[in-house]
Design an enzyme around this catalytic site. Sequence first.
Site, PDB file in Angstrom:
ATOM      1  N   LYS A 111       5.757  25.024 -12.502  1.00 27.43           N
ATOM      2  CA  LYS A 111       6.565  25.823 -13.436  1.00 27.43           C
ATOM      3  C   LYS A 111       7.493  24.911 -14.243  1.00 27.43           C
ATOM      4  O   LYS A 111       7.698  25.123 -15.437  1.00 27.43           O
ATOM      5  CB  LYS A 111       7.412  26.856 -12.675  1.00 27.43           C
ATOM      6  CG  LYS A 111       6.625  27.982 -12.116  1.00 27.43           C
ATOM      7  CD  LYS A 111       6.247  28.999 -13.178  1.00 27.43           C
ATOM      8  CE  LYS A 111       5.636  30.209 -12.578  1.00 27.43           C
ATOM      9  NZ  LYS A 111       4.457  30.748 -12.853  1.00 27.43           N
ATOM     10  N   LYS A 194      -9.118  28.947 -11.578  1.00 28.77           N
ATOM     11  CA  LYS A 194      -8.448  30.148 -11.045  1.00 28.77           C
ATOM     12  C   LYS A 194      -8.315  31.233 -12.101  1.00 28.77           C
ATOM     13  O   LYS A 194      -7.782  30.981 -13.189  1.00 28.77           O
ATOM     14  CB  LYS A 194      -7.059  29.746 -10.532  1.00 28.77           C
ATOM     15  CG  LYS A 194      -6.329  30.886  -9.843  1.00 28.77           C
ATOM     16  CD  LYS A 194      -4.956  30.472  -9.378  1.00 28.77           C
ATOM     17  CE  LYS A 194      -4.049  31.678  -9.277  1.00 28.77           C
ATOM     18  NZ  LYS A 194      -2.641  31.332  -9.238  1.00 28.77           N
ATOM     19  N   LYS A 197      -3.740  35.488 -15.102  1.00 22.85           N
ATOM     20  CA  LYS A 197      -3.265  36.045 -16.357  1.00 22.85           C
ATOM     21  C   LYS A 197      -2.309  35.085 -17.048  1.00 22.85           C
ATOM     22  O   LYS A 197      -2.334  34.925 -18.262  1.00 22.85           O
ATOM     23  CB  LYS A 197      -2.572  37.365 -16.075  1.00 22.85           C
ATOM     24  CG  LYS A 197      -2.097  38.028 -17.325  1.00 22.85           C
ATOM     25  CD  LYS A 197      -1.607  39.425 -17.075  1.00 22.85           C
ATOM     26  CE  LYS A 197      -1.212  40.065 -18.377  1.00 22.85           C
ATOM     27  NZ  LYS A 197       0.184  40.043 -18.650  1.00 22.85           N
TER      28      LYS A 197
HETATM   29  P1  TYM Z   1       0.327  36.965  -7.413  1.00 23.49           P
HETATM   30  O1  TYM Z   1       1.002  38.162  -7.957  1.00 23.49           O
HETATM   31  O2  TYM Z   1       0.161  35.773  -8.276  1.00 23.49           O
HETATM   32  O3  TYM Z   1      -1.088  37.353  -6.871  1.00 23.49           O
HETATM   33  C1  TYM Z   1      -1.243  38.426  -5.966  1.00 23.49           C
HETATM   34  C2  TYM Z   1      -2.299  38.105  -4.930  1.00 23.49           C
HETATM   35  O4  TYM Z   1      -3.529  37.840  -5.573  1.00 23.49           O
HETATM   36  C3  TYM Z   1      -4.010  36.569  -5.168  1.00 23.49           C
HETATM   37  N1  TYM Z   1      -4.697  35.925  -6.308  1.00 23.49           N
HETATM   38  C4  TYM Z   1      -5.892  35.363  -6.215  1.00 23.49           C
HETATM   39  N2  TYM Z   1      -6.720  35.196  -5.171  1.00 23.49           N
HETATM   40  C5  TYM Z   1      -7.901  34.590  -5.412  1.00 23.49           C
HETATM   41  N3  TYM Z   1      -8.274  34.135  -6.638  1.00 23.49           N
HETATM   42  C6  TYM Z   1      -7.467  34.264  -7.708  1.00 23.49           C
HETATM   43  N4  TYM Z   1      -7.856  33.829  -8.905  1.00 23.49           N
HETATM   44  C7  TYM Z   1      -6.208  34.896  -7.525  1.00 23.49           C
HETATM   45  N5  TYM Z   1      -5.173  35.193  -8.359  1.00 23.49           N
HETATM   46  C8  TYM Z   1      -4.260  35.833  -7.579  1.00 23.49           C
HETATM   47  C9  TYM Z   1      -2.796  35.779  -4.742  1.00 23.49           C
HETATM   48  O5  TYM Z   1      -3.143  34.754  -3.842  1.00 23.49           O
HETATM   49  C10 TYM Z   1      -1.960  36.846  -4.095  1.00 23.49           C
HETATM   50  O6  TYM Z   1      -2.371  37.053  -2.783  1.00 23.49           O
HETATM   51  N6  TYM Z   1       3.987  35.141  -4.606  1.00 23.49           N
HETATM   52  C11 TYM Z   1       2.925  36.117  -4.649  1.00 23.49           C
HETATM   53  C12 TYM Z   1       3.415  37.546  -4.539  1.00 23.49           C
HETATM   54  C13 TYM Z   1       4.180  37.794  -3.295  1.00 23.49           C
HETATM   55  C14 TYM Z   1       3.659  37.935  -1.979  1.00 23.49           C
HETATM   56  C15 TYM Z   1       4.789  38.156  -1.145  1.00 23.49           C
HETATM   57  C16 TYM Z   1       2.380  37.880  -1.442  1.00 23.49           C
HETATM   58  C17 TYM Z   1       5.524  37.945  -3.231  1.00 23.49           C
HETATM   59  N7  TYM Z   1       5.905  38.162  -1.933  1.00 23.49           N
HETATM   60  C18 TYM Z   1       4.641  38.337   0.219  1.00 23.49           C
HETATM   61  C19 TYM Z   1       2.231  38.068  -0.069  1.00 23.49           C
HETATM   62  C20 TYM Z   1       3.355  38.292   0.736  1.00 23.49           C
HETATM   63  C21 TYM Z   1       2.241  35.971  -5.998  1.00 23.49           C
HETATM   64  O7  TYM Z   1       2.778  35.466  -6.923  1.00 23.49           O
HETATM   65  O8  TYM Z   1       1.023  36.520  -6.045  1.00 23.49           O
END
Ligand code: TYM
Length: 331
Positions: A111, A194, A197
């Site tokens: 970031k 990956k 968005k």
């Molecule tokens: P986020 O919002 O970026 O993504 C949500 C979930 O989707 C998974 N993910 C993917 N898995 C496989 N391939 C991809 N291309 C892909 N893009 C997204 C992410 O691994 C995630 O599981 N920090 C987290 C949100 C969060 C969270 C938590 C998750 C906040 N608190 C507590 C679990 C437990 C995040 O930014 O995910």
Amino acid sequence: MDTVVSGIRPTGFLHLGNYFGALRNFIKMQNDNNCFFFIADYHSLTTHPTPADLHTNIKNVLIDYLAAGIDPEKSTIYVQSDVPQVCELTTLLSMNVYVGELQRVASFKEKVRRQPNNVNAGLLNYPVLMAADILLHRADKVPVGKDQEQHLEMTRDFAQRFNHIYGVDYFKLPVAYNFGQQLVKIPGLDGSTKMSKSDNEASCIYLSDEPTVIRKKVMKAVSDSGPTEPNQPKAQAIENLFALMAAVSSPETLAFFEEKYNTCQIRYGDMKKQLAEDIVNFTAPIYERIKELRSNDEYINRVARQGAEKARASADQTVGNVREIIGIKHF
Ligand code: TYM
């Protein structure tokens, strides 16, 4: 019974990466675990959405969740900010988290590189808030994609540190979970490793995309001019097409195109057409439910309110226990 916690930031609609990384595993666990799924709206504030966008995105993600198969009768589904106890736990945990370790987190460093004009403290503290989300319900398992592995490792560190400092065995050490398999990373249509968005909207297929949109996106996916010798290693963009196919198509279809590739007979146009149809078939039932749910505000509001209540009860218990352990007492 294990407790399972997972979350997703409300940055728009859910894409196939979210589905295969986190949601699918979660859905499979609903029947025999104590499951919490939440929309991480505090986390999404690091990128400064407008107030109108924030609320719309939360609602859309809630609808996508339900349409994909999260059952509010079996799981607790809620919006993070409806459970502000998570902020107290974040504060309490952060007293034993060191700035240096937060500065070394891969996602933070990325970031800093990408948005040097907006390196806010929320970004630095992101892993502590995430740990608090998970520890708030004393989770055993956290179904996530590969990109969240480091955050989970940190959650375990913070939990263990808390237990050690106070000489208790209070927090369990939660693990990133994919039924004993490697965590997955669904690639993008743009040749990137990956689907994301924030990296490139065009790399994503959303669960709510109309079939015509899916077909258009897949036909435009990056490929190359094809192999020139048998069993040639695949370029990244081609690996991606096969990885997407492995996720949504039958093993026979995948084997058919693998064979075509390995014998230099592959026509990417045919492969993409098949892939598009298989994605459309896969998302069609979800897409239908999304359309239904979009016109049912009353149901959506009820689900959010009931989820918040259940999540607050669980959070109150944890925060109460943590206060007691730390020595915060009421007069
Ligand atoms: P986020 O919002 O970026 O993504 C949500 C979930 O989707 C998974 N993910 C993917 N898995 C496989 N391939 C991809 N291309 C892909 N893009 C997204 C992410 O691994 C995630 O599981 N920090 C987290 C949100 C969060 C969270 C938590 C998750 C906040 N608190 C507590 C679990 C437990 C995040 O930014 O995910």
